[in-house]
Design a protein around this motif. Structure first.
Motif, PDB file in Angstrom:
ATOM      1  N   ASN A  62       4.163  19.192  23.611  1.00  0.00           N
ATOM      2  CA  ASN A  62       5.557  19.461  24.117  1.00  0.00           C
ATOM      3  C   ASN A  62       6.369  18.569  23.141  1.00  0.00           C
ATOM      4  OD1 ASN A  62       7.993  18.793  25.325  1.00  0.00           O
ATOM      5  ND2 ASN A  62       7.471  20.582  26.613  1.00  0.00           N
ATOM      6  N   TRP A  63       6.181  17.308  22.932  1.00  0.00           N
ATOM      7  CA  TRP A  63       7.114  16.434  22.246  1.00  0.00           C
ATOM      8  C   TRP A  63       6.970  17.129  20.791  1.00  0.00           C
ATOM      9  CZ3 TRP A  63       5.477  10.975  24.381  1.00  0.00           C
ATOM     10  CH2 TRP A  63       6.028  10.818  25.603  1.00  0.00           C
ATOM     11  N   ALA A  64       5.768  17.342  20.220  1.00  0.00           N
ATOM     12  CA  ALA A  64       5.840  17.894  18.867  1.00  0.00           C
ATOM     13  C   ALA A  64       6.454  18.889  18.678  1.00  0.00           C
ATOM     14  CB  ALA A  64       4.113  17.912  18.421  1.00  0.00           C
ATOM     15  N   SER A  65       6.626  19.937  19.468  1.00  0.00           N
ATOM     16  CA  SER A  65       7.463  21.053  19.390  1.00  0.00           C
ATOM     17  C   SER A  65       8.827  20.634  19.320  1.00  0.00           C
ATOM     18  CB  SER A  65       7.237  22.030  20.280  1.00  0.00           C
ATOM     19  OG  SER A  65       7.471  21.813  21.549  1.00  0.00           O
ATOM     20  N   GLN A  66       9.218  19.580  19.957  1.00  0.00           N
ATOM     21  CA  GLN A  66      10.644  19.037  19.733  1.00  0.00           C
ATOM     22  C   GLN A  66      10.924  18.489  18.426  1.00  0.00           C
ATOM     23  OE1 GLN A  66      12.007  17.705  23.493  1.00  0.00           O
ATOM     24  NE2 GLN A  66      10.093  18.430  24.363  1.00  0.00           N
ATOM     25  N   ILE A  67       9.880  17.690  18.255  1.00  0.00           N
ATOM     26  CA  ILE A  67      10.044  16.507  17.051  1.00  0.00           C
ATOM     27  C   ILE A  67       9.996  17.393  15.491  1.00  0.00           C
ATOM     28  CG2 ILE A  67       8.953  14.681  15.695  1.00  0.00           C
ATOM     29  CD1 ILE A  67       8.258  13.659  18.648  1.00  0.00           C
ATOM     30  N   TYR A  68       8.899  18.328  15.610  1.00  0.00           N
ATOM     31  CA  TYR A  68       8.876  18.928  14.299  1.00  0.00           C
ATOM     32  C   TYR A  68      10.099  19.697  13.713  1.00  0.00           C
ATOM     33  CZ  TYR A  68       6.617  21.511  10.686  1.00  0.00           C
ATOM     34  OH  TYR A  68       6.305  22.269   9.383  1.00  0.00           O
ATOM     35  N   PRO A  69      10.895  20.661  14.506  1.00  0.00           N
ATOM     36  CA  PRO A  69      11.820  21.278  14.052  1.00  0.00           C
ATOM     37  C   PRO A  69      12.953  20.326  13.523  1.00  0.00           C
ATOM     38  CG  PRO A  69      11.339  22.133  16.000  1.00  0.00           C
ATOM     39  CD  PRO A  69      10.304  21.038  15.791  1.00  0.00           C
ATOM     40  N   PHE A  70      13.243  19.172  14.151  1.00  0.00           N
ATOM     41  CA  PHE A  70      14.236  18.151  13.989  1.00  0.00           C
ATOM     42  C   PHE A  70      14.291  17.768  12.408  1.00  0.00           C
ATOM     43  CE2 PHE A  70      16.677  14.343  13.156  1.00  0.00           C
ATOM     44  CZ  PHE A  70      17.653  14.571  13.959  1.00  0.00           C
ATOM     45  N   ALA A  71      12.873  17.400  12.143  1.00  0.00           N
ATOM     46  CA  ALA A  71      12.469  16.957  10.679  1.00  0.00           C
ATOM     47  C   ALA A  71      12.438  18.435   9.517  1.00  0.00           C
ATOM     48  CB  ALA A  71      11.544  16.248  10.482  1.00  0.00           C
ATOM     49  N   HIS A  72      11.914  19.314  10.056  1.00  0.00           N
ATOM     50  CA  HIS A  72      11.570  20.493   9.086  1.00  0.00           C
ATOM     51  C   HIS A  72      12.076  21.972   9.256  1.00  0.00           C
ATOM     52  CE1 HIS A  72       8.466  17.724   7.572  1.00  0.00           C
ATOM     53  NE2 HIS A  72       7.995  17.515   8.779  1.00  0.00           N
ATOM     54  N   LYS A  73      12.660  22.035  10.543  1.00  0.00           N
ATOM     55  CA  LYS A  73      13.196  23.187  10.418  1.00  0.00           C
ATOM     56  C   LYS A  73      14.643  23.632  10.597  1.00  0.00           C
ATOM     57  CE  LYS A  73       9.252  25.657  11.149  1.00  0.00           C
ATOM     58  NZ  LYS A  73       8.852  26.759  10.360  1.00  0.00           N
ATOM     59  N   ILE A  74      15.193  22.773  10.969  1.00  0.00           N
ATOM     60  CA  ILE A  74      16.953  22.580  10.957  1.00  0.00           C
ATOM     61  C   ILE A  74      17.385  22.690   9.470  1.00  0.00           C
ATOM     62  CG2 ILE A  74      19.092  21.353  11.498  1.00  0.00           C
ATOM     63  CD1 ILE A  74      17.567  20.387  14.209  1.00  0.00           C
ATOM     64  N   GLN A  75      18.181  23.479   8.922  1.00  0.00           N
ATOM     65  CA  GLN A  75      18.869  23.585   7.780  1.00  0.00           C
ATOM     66  C   GLN A  75      20.314  23.169   7.578  1.00  0.00           C
ATOM     67  OE1 GLN A  75      16.735  24.730   5.230  1.00  0.00           O
ATOM     68  NE2 GLN A  75      15.132  24.375   6.768  1.00  0.00           N
ATOM     69  N   ILE A  76      20.502  22.766   6.619  1.00  0.00           N
ATOM     70  CA  ILE A  76      21.962  22.343   6.205  1.00  0.00           C
ATOM     71  C   ILE A  76      22.790  23.803   6.657  1.00  0.00           C
ATOM     72  CG2 ILE A  76      23.766  22.044   4.245  1.00  0.00           C
ATOM     73  CD1 ILE A  76      21.696  20.030   3.165  1.00  0.00           C
ATOM     74  N   ASP A  77      24.020  23.759   7.095  1.00  0.00           N
ATOM     75  CA  ASP A  77      24.807  24.656   7.731  1.00  0.00           C
ATOM     76  C   ASP A  77      24.586  25.324   8.872  1.00  0.00           C
ATOM     77  OD1 ASP A  77      26.865  24.057   5.452  1.00  0.00           O
ATOM     78  OD2 ASP A  77      25.911  25.797   4.324  1.00  0.00           O
ATOM     79  N   ASP A  78      23.161  25.040   9.567  1.00  0.00           N
ATOM     80  CA  ASP A  78      22.979  25.596  10.942  1.00  0.00           C
ATOM     81  C   ASP A  78      23.978  24.609  11.786  1.00  0.00           C
ATOM     82  OD1 ASP A  78      20.624  26.934  10.182  1.00  0.00           O
ATOM     83  OD2 ASP A  78      19.269  25.718  10.751  1.00  0.00           O
ATOM     84  N   TRP A  79      24.061  25.239  12.943  1.00  0.00           N
ATOM     85  CA  TRP A  79      24.847  24.843  13.893  1.00  0.00           C
ATOM     86  C   TRP A  79      24.183  23.981  14.779  1.00  0.00           C
ATOM     87  CZ3 TRP A  79      29.409  28.510  15.746  1.00  0.00           C
ATOM     88  CH2 TRP A  79      30.096  28.676  14.712  1.00  0.00           C
ATOM     89  N   VAL A  80      24.738  22.894  15.889  1.00  0.00           N
ATOM     90  CA  VAL A  80      24.162  22.177  16.923  1.00  0.00           C
ATOM     91  C   VAL A  80      25.075  22.494  17.966  1.00  0.00           C
ATOM     92  CG1 VAL A  80      22.672  20.677  15.431  1.00  0.00           C
ATOM     93  CG2 VAL A  80      25.044  20.123  16.109  1.00  0.00           C
ATOM     94  N   VAL A  81      24.428  22.699  19.124  1.00  0.00           N
ATOM     95  CA  VAL A  81      25.093  22.618  20.442  1.00  0.00           C
ATOM     96  C   VAL A  81      24.663  21.452  21.167  1.00  0.00           C
ATOM     97  CG1 VAL A  81      25.574  23.982  22.352  1.00  0.00           C
ATOM     98  CG2 VAL A  81      25.251  25.288  20.122  1.00  0.00           C
ATOM     99  N   LEU A  82      25.661  20.599  21.517  1.00  0.00           N
ATOM    100  CA  LEU A  82      25.362  19.375  22.224  1.00  0.00           C
ATOM    101  C   LEU A  82      26.019  19.378  23.717  1.00  0.00           C
ATOM    102  CD1 LEU A  82      24.238  16.436  22.732  1.00  0.00           C
ATOM    103  CD2 LEU A  82      26.041  15.538  21.400  1.00  0.00           C
ATOM    104  N   PRO A  83      25.409  19.976  24.784  1.00  0.00           N
ATOM    105  CA  PRO A  83      25.929  20.007  26.320  1.00  0.00           C
ATOM    106  C   PRO A  83      25.970  18.601  26.606  1.00  0.00           C
ATOM    107  CG  PRO A  83      23.982  21.264  25.890  1.00  0.00           C
ATOM    108  CD  PRO A  83      23.926  20.624  24.919  1.00  0.00           C
TER     109      PRO A  83
END
Length: 131
Positions: A62-83
């Motif tokens: 579960n943790w790896a599925s959250q950590i991996y995208p932070f380092a490798h999937k998020i791209q410049i110009d993507d949006w983030v939503v912080l509730p």
């Protein structure tokens, strides 16, 4: 472009820092490794299992599925939503940087991405409940 949901701690304890630093952080304590070295998801899973050896295998996955995208999937110009967890608001930002690891930074602020917060403190009641 993708939209990513990010959290600033289980109780919102990092929210002010996220907003004031104009960054999102991967606030995992003891994760003192540069995630750029682990582009292979399986290798990342193994290093997380080594660091957090007392955790259950499903927790590690579960943790790896959250950590991996932070380092490798998020791209410049993507949006983030912080509730917000401290108010009934939502913050929106645009990713400005690649993943950065700063081994000299104070924990848990070693992993981050720069963000342009273009809309902050938007009332949650502006959005449908199902969103």
């Amino acid at each position: 472009m993708s939209i990513w949901l990010v959290r600033a701690g289980s109780k919102g304890q990092y929210e002010d820092k996220f907003l004031s630093d104009k960054r999102i952080y991967l606030t995992w304590g003891s994760l003192d490794v540069d995630l750029k070295k682990y582009k292979n998801r399986e290798k990342l899973l193994q290093i997380i299992a080594d660091i957090y050896s007392s955790e259950k295998p499903n927790t590690i996955k579960n943790w790896a599925s959250q950590i991996y995208p932070f380092a490798h999937k998020i791209q410049i110009d993507d949006w983030v939503v912080l509730p917000s967890k401290v108010s009934s608001t939502i913050h929106f930002g645009r990713v400005l940087s690649e993943y950065v690891y700063d081994g000299k930074a104070e924990s848990p602020y070693k992993h981050y991405r720069d963000i342009e917060w273009f809309a902050t403190d938007i009332p949650r009641n502006n959005f449908d409940q199902d969103l």
